[in-house]
Design a protein around this motif. Structure first.
Motif, PDB file in Angstrom:
ATOM      1  N   TYR A  61       0.853  -1.185   0.000  1.00  0.00           N
ATOM      2  CA  TYR A  61       0.000   0.000   0.000  1.00  0.00           C
ATOM      3  C   TYR A  61       0.888   1.233   0.000  1.00  0.00           C
ATOM      4  O   TYR A  61       2.101   1.127   0.140  1.00  0.00           O
ATOM      5  CB  TYR A  61      -0.982   0.008   1.173  1.00  0.00           C
ATOM      6  CG  TYR A  61      -0.367   0.124   2.541  1.00  0.00           C
ATOM      7  CD1 TYR A  61      -0.088   1.366   3.097  1.00  0.00           C
ATOM      8  CD2 TYR A  61      -0.076  -1.005   3.307  1.00  0.00           C
ATOM      9  CE1 TYR A  61       0.464   1.470   4.363  1.00  0.00           C
ATOM     10  CE2 TYR A  61       0.475  -0.905   4.567  1.00  0.00           C
ATOM     11  CZ  TYR A  61       0.745   0.338   5.089  1.00  0.00           C
ATOM     12  OH  TYR A  61       1.296   0.448   6.331  1.00  0.00           O
ATOM     13  N   GLU A  62       0.246   2.391  -0.133  1.00  0.00           N
ATOM     14  CA  GLU A  62       1.044   3.617  -0.167  1.00  0.00           C
ATOM     15  C   GLU A  62       1.496   3.974   1.235  1.00  0.00           C
ATOM     16  O   GLU A  62       0.742   3.893   2.185  1.00  0.00           O
ATOM     17  CB  GLU A  62       0.192   4.758  -0.732  1.00  0.00           C
ATOM     18  CG  GLU A  62       0.024   4.678  -2.222  1.00  0.00           C
ATOM     19  CD  GLU A  62      -0.665   5.919  -2.757  1.00  0.00           C
ATOM     20  OE1 GLU A  62      -1.191   6.702  -1.957  1.00  0.00           O
ATOM     21  OE2 GLU A  62      -0.657   6.089  -3.982  1.00  0.00           O
ATOM     22  N   TRP A  63       2.741   4.388   1.344  1.00  0.00           N
ATOM     23  CA  TRP A  63       3.265   4.717   2.662  1.00  0.00           C
ATOM     24  C   TRP A  63       3.150   6.225   2.895  1.00  0.00           C
ATOM     25  O   TRP A  63       2.329   6.678   3.676  1.00  0.00           O
ATOM     26  CB  TRP A  63       4.723   4.232   2.773  1.00  0.00           C
ATOM     27  CG  TRP A  63       5.374   4.476   4.092  1.00  0.00           C
ATOM     28  CD1 TRP A  63       4.745   4.833   5.258  1.00  0.00           C
ATOM     29  CD2 TRP A  63       6.754   4.356   4.409  1.00  0.00           C
ATOM     30  NE1 TRP A  63       5.665   4.930   6.273  1.00  0.00           N
ATOM     31  CE2 TRP A  63       6.891   4.647   5.787  1.00  0.00           C
ATOM     32  CE3 TRP A  63       7.886   4.020   3.670  1.00  0.00           C
ATOM     33  CZ2 TRP A  63       8.138   4.623   6.420  1.00  0.00           C
ATOM     34  CZ3 TRP A  63       9.116   3.994   4.303  1.00  0.00           C
ATOM     35  CH2 TRP A  63       9.233   4.283   5.664  1.00  0.00           C
ATOM     36  N   ILE A  64       3.964   6.984   2.204  1.00  0.00           N
ATOM     37  CA  ILE A  64       3.930   8.428   2.392  1.00  0.00           C
ATOM     38  C   ILE A  64       3.633   9.082   1.046  1.00  0.00           C
ATOM     39  O   ILE A  64       4.269   8.743   0.041  1.00  0.00           O
ATOM     40  CB  ILE A  64       5.288   8.959   2.887  1.00  0.00           C
ATOM     41  CG1 ILE A  64       5.705   8.244   4.159  1.00  0.00           C
ATOM     42  CG2 ILE A  64       5.222  10.451   3.118  1.00  0.00           C
ATOM     43  CD1 ILE A  64       7.063   8.657   4.666  1.00  0.00           C
ATOM     44  N   THR A  65       2.666   9.980   1.021  1.00  0.00           N
ATOM     45  CA  THR A  65       2.546  10.829  -0.153  1.00  0.00           C
ATOM     46  C   THR A  65       2.507  12.266   0.331  1.00  0.00           C
ATOM     47  O   THR A  65       1.727  12.610   1.205  1.00  0.00           O
ATOM     48  CB  THR A  65       1.257  10.576  -0.947  1.00  0.00           C
ATOM     49  OG1 THR A  65       0.181  10.526  -0.016  1.00  0.00           O
ATOM     50  CG2 THR A  65       1.315   9.317  -1.743  1.00  0.00           C
ATOM     51  N   SER A  66       3.383  13.067  -0.221  1.00  0.00           N
ATOM     52  CA  SER A  66       3.387  14.476   0.129  1.00  0.00           C
ATOM     53  C   SER A  66       3.820  15.205  -1.120  1.00  0.00           C
ATOM     54  O   SER A  66       4.987  15.175  -1.482  1.00  0.00           O
ATOM     55  CB  SER A  66       4.350  14.724   1.285  1.00  0.00           C
ATOM     56  OG  SER A  66       4.514  16.103   1.480  1.00  0.00           O
ATOM     57  N   PHE A  69       6.298  13.680  -3.581  1.00  0.00           N
ATOM     58  CA  PHE A  69       7.063  12.670  -2.848  1.00  0.00           C
ATOM     59  C   PHE A  69       6.140  11.499  -2.544  1.00  0.00           C
ATOM     60  O   PHE A  69       5.318  11.551  -1.641  1.00  0.00           O
ATOM     61  CB  PHE A  69       7.609  13.279  -1.555  1.00  0.00           C
ATOM     62  CG  PHE A  69       8.482  12.361  -0.767  1.00  0.00           C
ATOM     63  CD1 PHE A  69       9.763  12.076  -1.197  1.00  0.00           C
ATOM     64  CD2 PHE A  69       8.029  11.783   0.402  1.00  0.00           C
ATOM     65  CE1 PHE A  69      10.577  11.227  -0.471  1.00  0.00           C
ATOM     66  CE2 PHE A  69       8.843  10.933   1.137  1.00  0.00           C
ATOM     67  CZ  PHE A  69      10.120  10.670   0.690  1.00  0.00           C
ATOM     68  N   TRP A  73       4.892   0.944   0.029  1.00  0.00           N
ATOM     69  CA  TRP A  73       5.382  -0.320   0.561  1.00  0.00           C
ATOM     70  C   TRP A  73       5.197  -1.333  -0.562  1.00  0.00           C
ATOM     71  O   TRP A  73       4.086  -1.486  -1.061  1.00  0.00           O
ATOM     72  CB  TRP A  73       4.538  -0.768   1.754  1.00  0.00           C
ATOM     73  CG  TRP A  73       4.656   0.064   2.983  1.00  0.00           C
ATOM     74  CD1 TRP A  73       3.706   0.889   3.485  1.00  0.00           C
ATOM     75  CD2 TRP A  73       5.748   0.116   3.893  1.00  0.00           C
ATOM     76  NE1 TRP A  73       4.157   1.459   4.644  1.00  0.00           N
ATOM     77  CE2 TRP A  73       5.398   1.009   4.913  1.00  0.00           C
ATOM     78  CE3 TRP A  73       7.003  -0.492   3.943  1.00  0.00           C
ATOM     79  CZ2 TRP A  73       6.240   1.309   5.979  1.00  0.00           C
ATOM     80  CZ3 TRP A  73       7.843  -0.201   4.994  1.00  0.00           C
ATOM     81  CH2 TRP A  73       7.465   0.682   5.997  1.00  0.00           C
ATOM     82  N   LEU A 133      13.330   4.597   0.073  1.00  0.00           N
ATOM     83  CA  LEU A 133      12.839   4.855   1.428  1.00  0.00           C
ATOM     84  C   LEU A 133      12.498   3.569   2.165  1.00  0.00           C
ATOM     85  O   LEU A 133      12.792   3.432   3.346  1.00  0.00           O
ATOM     86  CB  LEU A 133      11.631   5.794   1.389  1.00  0.00           C
ATOM     87  CG  LEU A 133      11.532   6.621   2.656  1.00  0.00           C
ATOM     88  CD1 LEU A 133      12.667   7.602   2.757  1.00  0.00           C
ATOM     89  CD2 LEU A 133      10.216   7.343   2.706  1.00  0.00           C
TER      90      LEU A 133
END
Lengths: 636, 498
Positions: A61-66, A69, A73, A133
Motif C-alpha cells: 500500500y502507499e506509505w507516504i505521499t506528500s 514525494f 510499501w 525509502l
C-alpha cells in the motif's frame, strides 16, 4: 507467496513473543517453523524467477505521499532480490534452529527468537524494496534489531555500550545515506529505483554547487550512499562497532554480523550499480575504501585473541573484498562473494559458538587448544569453513575470492592492479589468521584452567545440524553457482537488475595470477602450523622485537581511542558548555533572572523616594523644574 | 445555521469543569466522582471531534463548520471555523486530554478536584485557539491558556515551582504583549480582526515586517525557539506529570500553529524576508539543545531539551514553504505531541513509584518492569525517528523540504538526528538496562491497568502513523496547498511591484 515471504517472519516475531505464556518451546518452534517456511518459499521464488521468469513488483500500500514525494510499501522480485531472499531466509532459518540449542540456558528464549524473526523481517523488507525509502526502513530496522540483539544480555555493561556504539556509528552512516536520498529526490523527483535509474544517463554530466564546491551530481549521490554502506558494512573509518558487536550472543553474530545485515552495504552498492557506473570517482572511492578495509582488518585479525573478534575482523576484511569488487565494476562477482561468504562465515561463527558453548562461555583462544578429539563434528565443520574462507582450491571461497582478484586485475587500470595485489596479500593474511584460530583452538596443548579436558563434549544436534548443512553449502556453493552467477553468460541470470558497462575479457589473465593465491593459501597451512604449534619461540621473538607494531595491531590501530579523543569527549564538553555557560550563565542570567533582578533593584531604589518628608519631594520637584527649564531654553 | 459543533467541543470541557466543581462528598468519593465526570466529558469530546474529522471535507481549503456571532457589535465577532490544519490539532488536543486525566489518578495526590478543573478549563482554551478565526478571540484563548498552566505548575509543582511558574509566565507574557499591540495595529490598518477577511484584503507590505516580528516574539516563546527556550526545561521539571504532558503535547504546538496560520498566512512577504533568521535559530536549536540534552542528569530535563530540538525541525519545515516541508512540520508536531506525551507519562510512571527523576537512581528496570521497558523503547525509537514510527515521517519530510531550499541547513539539521539517537539511547541504557543496583527499586511494580491503557494507546498511534501517515497527509493536503499558493502569489505580486 511473495507477501508470505515478507510477512511470515513478522507474524513469527509478534505471535512468537506472546506464545511464551504457553511455554518457551512453543515460541521457539513457532518462529523457527515460520522462518523455515519463508526459506522454502524463497527457494521457490528463486527457482520460479530463474526458470519461469516470474519476476515482478507487488504493491502492498502507499506509505507516504506528500506532493510529488510518493513512496510505496512494495515487494519487488528481481534476480538480485531473489538471490538475497534465499541467502537471508536460509541462513536465518538455520540460525533459528541453532538458537534453540544454543540458548537452552537463557531465561529469555522467546524474546530472543522474536528479535531474530523481527530482524529477518526487516532484512527482507530491505531486500525486496523497490524504492530508497523502504530500503531505508529496512536499513534502520535491521540496525534496531542489531542494537537489541547485541545488547541482549543487558546485564553486561560492555554489551550495552557495544549496542549503543553500533547504533550510533550506524546512524552516522545513515546520515550520509539519508543525504543521498535527499539528493536523489530533489534532483530526480522520485525515490523509486526504476524511475531513478532511467533518469541517470540524462543527469550524468550535471554539475551542482554543493556547499560551495562544484561537483558532479551522480558522484555526490554515490559518495553519500556509500557512506551509508560503509556504516552498515563496517568499512574502514566506520568499522569500530563491528568487533564490539561480538558482545551479543553468537547466533546473532552469525546471522547479523556475518551473513546478512553487514552485507546490506554491498547490496546497496550493487543495487545502485546504474548510478555508480556513471561515476568513476565514486567507483574509485569504493575500491580504495574496500582495499584499505580488507588489508587493515586482516592485519588486526592476526593478533586478536578473542575467537569471535578474529572472525569479526575477518568479516570486515571480506566485506572489503566485496566492495573493491564492486568498485572495479564487477558487481556480479561482489554478489557471488556475498553469497558464498554468507555460508562459510555463518559456519565459522556458529562453529565458534559451538566451541564457546562447550567451554562454558570461554572466548579467549589462549585458553583453548587440543580439543579437536572432544568435538570432532565442530572441528570438522570449522576446518571446512576455514578452507572455504581462505580460498582453498575448489571450495566456495576459492571461486569467489579468486574471481575478485582476477576481475580487479582485468579492470585494466592502475587502481585495479593495485587492488588485485592487495587482494593477494590479504588472502595470505586471511589464511594465516584463520589457521592460527584453528590451531590455537583445536590443536596444541589444552590450556583452560577452569575446565578439565574430559568434561568437554560436542554440542547437541540442534547446534550441529545447521553446521553440517552450512558445511555442505560452503563446499559446494561456489562450484555449483559459479557459471550461473559469474560465468560468461552471467547476464542471463542478472538481467537488468545490475548494470555493468565495462566488459571484462577473460583471456587476458596471466597464468601466474591464477596460481598465486591458491599456492599461497596452501603454503600458509604448514607455515602457520609451524609458527603457532611447533615452534612458539619465533612468535615470541617477533612479539618482543616489534612491540610497537604488535601493540598497534592489538589495539586495532587505536581507532577507538582516536574517536574518543576527537569526537566523543569534545561533544560532551560542548554539550556541558552550552548548558552551563549558554543556558544558565548567559540566557537566564541576562534574560529572566537578570530582568527580575534589575526590577528588584530599581524598585528598591524607587522606594527610597517615598520618604514622606516634604523637603525630599520639594527637592525632586526643584530638579525636575530646572531640567524642564533647561530643555525649553535650549530647544525652543 | 447548522449545529454549532465547534463551539460545543470548545465549551463542553468547561461544562464538565462545572460538574466537577459540583462534586461533593468524602475525599475518596469526591475524587472518584470528579475523575469519572472528567474522563467522561473529555472522551465524549474526543468522539465528537472524531466525528468532526469524518464529516470534514478534505477536498476544499475553505474554512468549514464556520460559526459567527457578534460579540461587541461592529468590532469583535465571535468567529469559529477550521481547515485541514487546525482539525489535526483539535484531534490531538481532545485525544491527549483524556489520557492526561487518566494519568492524574496516579500522579496527583492533593486537590485532585481542582486539578481536574484546571485541566478541563485548559482544554477549552486550547481548542479555542485552534478554532478561532478572529484575531481578538484567538488572542483571548491563547493568553487565557497561560492561567491554568501557571496554576498547575505553581500549585502542584515540585520544589522550585514558584520560580518556574513565574519564569514560564514572564517569558510567555513578554511575547504576548507585543502580539496584542500587533493585533490592534492590524485592526487599525484593515478595519477588521476577522482572519478570513484579512486574508482576502492582505496587509500592506510595509507594515508586515514589524507585525511579523511582534507575532514572532509570541510564537517563538511558545515553540520555544532558541534563545527563549530556557523556561521550558524548568517548567517541565517542576510541573506534575499531567501538566508536562499537556505542555509538551499541546501548548508547544500553539506556537507552530500560530506560525502557520498567522505568520505565513497573514505576512507572506515578511515571512520570506525573515526566513534566514528562522533557519539559523532552528539549526541552533536542533544542534545546541541536542548537545545539552546529552549532558542532562534529570530525565524530564532531557526530554524537555529534546522537545526543543524537535520543535526546531518544525520551524525549519514551516519556513521552507514547500509541500514536504510544511506537511512534514505538521506531522512532526502531531507525532511529537504523541511521543513527548508518552515519554513524560513514562517518566511519570517511574516518578510515582520512587519520587526521583534522576537518571542515576535507576538502572536495570527491564528485570522488573518488562512491559514498561517495551513501551518506553517504542517511544524512545519514535524520538530518534526510526522509520516505522510517526517521528520518522515528520522529520524526514521536513529534511527533504529543507534540502530543496538549502543544502547546508538540511545537512546541519540531519546531524541532530544522530545526536537524538545518542541522547535517547543513552537515557534508555542508563534507566532500563544494566544491573538492578538500587535496593529501593526492587519492590516496584510494572505498569498498572490505567497506565497500561494510556501508554498502550499512545504506542499504537505512534506506530499507526508511522506505517500509515496517509491518514494525516490526506487531511492537510489541500489546506497546505492553499497556504503555499497564497504565499507564492503574494511573493509574485511584490516582484511585479518592484
Amino acid at each position: 507467496m511473495e507477501y508470505a515471504v515478507l510477512f511470515l517472519p513478522l507474524i513469527g516475531a509478534i505471535l512468537g513473543f506472546f506464545l511464551k505464556y504457553f511455554g518457551d518451546i512453543f515460541s521457539q518452534i513457532f518462529t523457527t517453523l515460520l522462518v523455515c517456511i519463508t526459506a522454502l518459499l524463497s527457494f521457490i521464488i528463486f527457482y520460479n524467477g530463474v526458470f519461469n521468469e516470474t519476476y515482478g513488483n507487488y504493491l502492498i500500500y502507499e506509505w507516504i505521499t506528500s506532493g510529488n514525494f510518493i513512496v510505496n510499501w512494495s515487494i519487488n522480485i528481481d534476480p538480485l532480490s531473489s538471490i538475497m531472499l534465499v541467502v537471508v531466509s536460509f541462513i536465518s532459518a538455520l540460525v533459528h534452529i541453532y538458537s534453540i540449542g544454543y540458548m537452552d540456558h537463557d531465561p529469555n528464549k522467546a524474546r530472543f527468537m522474536s528479535y531474530l524473526s523481527l530482524f529477518t523481517f526487516s532484512m527482507l523488507a530491505l531486500v525486496v524494496s523497490d524504492n530508497f525509502l523502504q530500503l531505508f526502513f529496512g536499513w534502520e530496522g535491521v540496525g534496531l534489531c542489531s542494537y537489541l540483539l547485541i545488547g541482549f544480555w543487558y546485564k553486561k555493561e560492555t554489551a550495552n555500550k557495544a549496542a549503543i556504539k553500533a547504533f550510533i556509528v550506524n546512524r552516522v552512516g545513515d546520515f550520509g545515506f539519508a543525504i543521498g536520498i535527499f539528493l536523489i529526490f530533489v534532483f530526480f523527483g522520485t525515490v523509486n529505483y526504476s524511475e531513478v535509474f532511467q533518469l541517470v544517463p540524462e543527469f550524468s554530466q550535471k554539475e551542482i554547487i554543493f556547499l560551495g564546491f562544484n561537483i558532479n551530481l551522480i558522484t555526490l549521490i554515490c559518495v553519500f550512499l556509500f557512506i551509508g554502506a560503509m556504516g552498515k558494512s563496517a568499512q574502514f573509518l566506520l568499522h569500530t562497532w563491528l568487533p564490539d558487536a561480538m558482545e551479543g550472543p553468537t547466533p546473532v553474530s552469525a546471522l547479523i554480523h556475518a551473513a546478512t545485515m553487514v552485507t546490506a552495504g554491498v547490496f546497496l552498492v550493487v543495487r545502485c550499480s546504474p548510478l555508480f557506473e556513471y561515476s568513476n570517482f565514486a567507483l574509485a572511492f569504493v575500491t580504495v575504501i574496500g582495499m584499505i578495509t580488507a588489508i587493515f582488518a586482516a592485519s588486526v585479525a592476526i593478533v586478536q585473541n578473542d575467537i569471535k573478534k578474529i572472525i569479526a575482523y575477518s568479516t570486515c576484511s571480506q566485506l572489503g573484498y566485496m566492495f573493491f569488487a564492486a568498485g572495479v565494476g564487477a558487481y556480479h562477482v561482489a554478489m557471488f562473494h556475498l553469497f558464498t561468504h554468507a555460508f562459510f562465515k555463518a559456519l565459522l561463527f556458529l562453529g565458534s559458538g559451538s566451541v564457546i558453548h562447550s567451554l562454558n562461555d570461554e572466548q579467549d583462544i589462549r585458553n583453548m587448544g587440543g580439543i579437536w578429539r572432544q568435538m570432532p563434528f565442530t572441528w570438522f565443520a570449522m576446518i571446512i569453513g576455514t578452507l572455504a574462507l581462505t580460498g582453498f582450491p575448489f571450495l566456495s571461497g576459492y571461486y569467489s575470492k579468486d574471481a575478485i582478484i582476477e576481475f580487479a586485475y582485468l579492470n585494466g587500470s592502475n587502481l585495479g592492479y593495485f587492488a588485485s595485489s592487495i587482494g593477494i596479500i590479504t588472502a595470505f593474511l586471511t589464511a594465516i589468521y584463520s589457521w592460527r584460530l584453528i590451531f590455537m583452538t583445536f590443536h596444541g596443548k589444552f590450556k583452560n584452567k577452569n575446565l578439565s579436558k574430559t568434561e568437554i563434549k560436542d554440542s547437541s544436534l540442534t547446534i550441529l545440524f545447521p553446521l553440517i548443512i552450512l558445511a555442505l553449502c560452503s563446499v559446494s556453493s561456489g562450484f555449483l553457482f559459479k557459471d550461473f552467477l559469474i560465468g560468461n553468460n552471467y547476464e542471463n541470470f542478472w538481467r537488468d537488475s545490475l548494470l555493468i558497462i565495462k566488459s571484462f575479457d577473460h583471456s587476458q589473465i596471466p597464468n601466474w595470477l591464477l596460481y598465486t593465491t591458491p599456492v599461497l593459501v596452501t603454503l600458509s597451512i604448514p607455515l602457520s602450523y609451524y609458527i603457532y604449534i611447533k615452534n612458539n619461540i619465533y612468535l615470541e621473538k617477533i612479539k618482543t622485537n616489534y612491540k610497537p607494531i604488535y601493540n598497534f595491531l592489538l589495539n586495532k590501530w587505536y581507532f577507538d581511542e582516536l574517536y574518543d579523543y576527537v569526537f566523543v569527549n569534545p561533544i560532551k564538553k560542548i554539550g556541558l558548555f552550552f548548558w552551563k555557560s549558554g543556558d544558565i550563565k548567559t540566557i537566564d542570567k541576562f534574560g529572566p533572572d537578570g530582568v527580575s533582578k534589575i526590577i528588584k533593584i530599581i524598585s528598591k531604589k524607587t522606594v527610597k523616594f517615598q520618604s514622606g518628608y516634604i523637603y525630599d519631594y520639594a527637592f525632586v520637584m526643584l530638579i525636575a523644574l530646572s531640567l524642564l527649564l533647561t530643555f525649553f531654553i535650549f530647544y525652543k | 445555521m447548522n449545529f454549532p459543533i465547534l463551539s460545543s467541543i470548545t465549551f463542553l470541557p468547561l461544562i464538565g469543569a462545572l460538574f466537577v466543581f459540583l462534586t461533593r462528598g468524602e475525599n475518596d468519593e469526591k475524587n472518584k466522582g470528579a475523575i469519572y465526570v472528567s474522563v467522561f466529558t473529555t472522551l465524549v469530546n474526543f468522539f465528537i471531534s472524531l466525528f468532526l474529522w469524518f464529516s470534514f471535507d478534505n477536498k476544499t481549503s475553505n474554512f468549514q463548520f464556520v460559526e459567527e456571532i457578534n460579540w461587541i457589535s461592529g468590532f469583535i465577532k465571535f468567529k469559529f471555523g477550521i481547515d485541514g490544519i487546525s482539525i489535526l490539532f483539535i484531534i490531538l488536543t481532545t485525544f491527549i486530554t483524556p489520557i492526561c486525566i487518566i494519568s492524574c489518578i496516579n500522579s496527583v495526590k492533593t486537590r485532585l478536584k481542582e486539578f481536574l478543573i484546571a485541566i478541563l478549563v485548559l482544554e477549552t482554551f486550547m481548542i479555542g485557539v485552534f478554532c478561532s478565526l478572529d484575531l481578538v478571540i484567538f488572542y483571548l484563548f491563547f493568553e487565557a491558556g497561560l492561567i491554568p498552566m501557571f496554576l498547575i505548575i505553581g500549585i502542584w509543582g515540585g520544589p522550585r515551582k514558584v520560580y518556574s511558574a513565574f519564569k514560564f509566565f514572564l517569558f510567555t507574557l513578554l511575547g504576548s504583549v507585543l502580539m496584542l499591540v500587533a493585533i490592534i495595529t492590524i485592526y487599525w490598518i484593515t478595519g477588521t480582526t476577522d482572519v478570513t477577511k484579512i486574508l482576502q484584503t492582505g496587509i500592506p507590505p510595509e507594515f508586515q515586517y514589524l507585525l511579523w516580528l511582534a507575532f514572532f516574539s509570541s510564537f517563538a516563546v511558545k515553540m520555544p525557539m532558541w534563545p527563549v527556550h530556557t523556561w521550558l526545561p524548568d517548567a517541565h521539571v517542576e510541573a506534575p506529570t499531567p501538566g508536562s504532558v499537556i505542555l509538551a503535547a499541546i501548548l508547544l504546538k500553539m506556537g507552530g500553529y500560530g506560525f502557520l496560520r498567522f505568520s505565513v498566512g497573514l505576512f507572506p512577504i515578511a515571512s520570506e524576508y525573515f526566513t534566514p533568521l528562522i533557519f539559523a535559530l532552528s539549526i541552533i536549536a536542533i544542534i545546541y539543545t541536542s548537545l545539552v540534552a546529552l549532558m542532562q542528569d534529570d530525565m524530564k530535563k532531557l526530554i524537555a531539551y529534546s522537545s526543543i530540538a524537535h520543535m526546531g525541525f518544525v520551524t525549519l519545515g514551516i519556513f521552507t514553504f514547500n509541500k514536504q516541508g510544511i506537511e512534514g512540520s505538521i506531522i512532526q508536531m502531531f507525532s511529537h505531541g504523541l511521543i513527548s506525551a508518552a515519554l513524560f507519562l513514562s517518566i511519570g510512571v517511574l516518578y510515582d513509584r520512587t519520587h526521583s527523576r534522576m537518571i542515576k537512581s535507576y538502572g536495570g528496570l527491564v528485570h522488573i518492569l518488562p512491559k514498561y521497558s517495551f513501551l518506553f523503547m517504542v517511544f524512545a525509537l519514535g524520538t530518534l525517528g526510526l522509520p516505522g514510527t510517526s517521528g520518522f515521517v515528520g522529520e524526514f519530510l521536513v529534511l527533504i523540504g529543507a534540502f530543496k531550499v538549502n543544502f547546508l541547513v538540511a545537512i546541519l539539521a540531519s546531524i541532530g538526528v544522530i545526536l537524538a539517537a545518542a541522547y535517547i539511547l543513552w537515557l534508555y541504557k542508563k534507566v532500563i538496562f544494566g544491573k538492578l543496583e538500587n535496593v529501593q527499586l526492587q519492590k516496584i511494580k510494572d505498569v498498572n491497568f490505567s497506565e497500561g491503557i494510556m501508554l498502550g494507546v499512545l504506542c499504537f498511534t505512534v506506530l499507526l502513523f508511522g506505517f500509515y501517515p496517509e491518514v494525516l497527509t490526506e487531511t492537510i493536503k489541500v489546506s497546505v496547498d492553499n497556504l503555499i499558493n497564497n504565499y507564492k502569489t503574494e511573493i509574485a505580486k511584490t516582484i511585479i511591484f518592484k
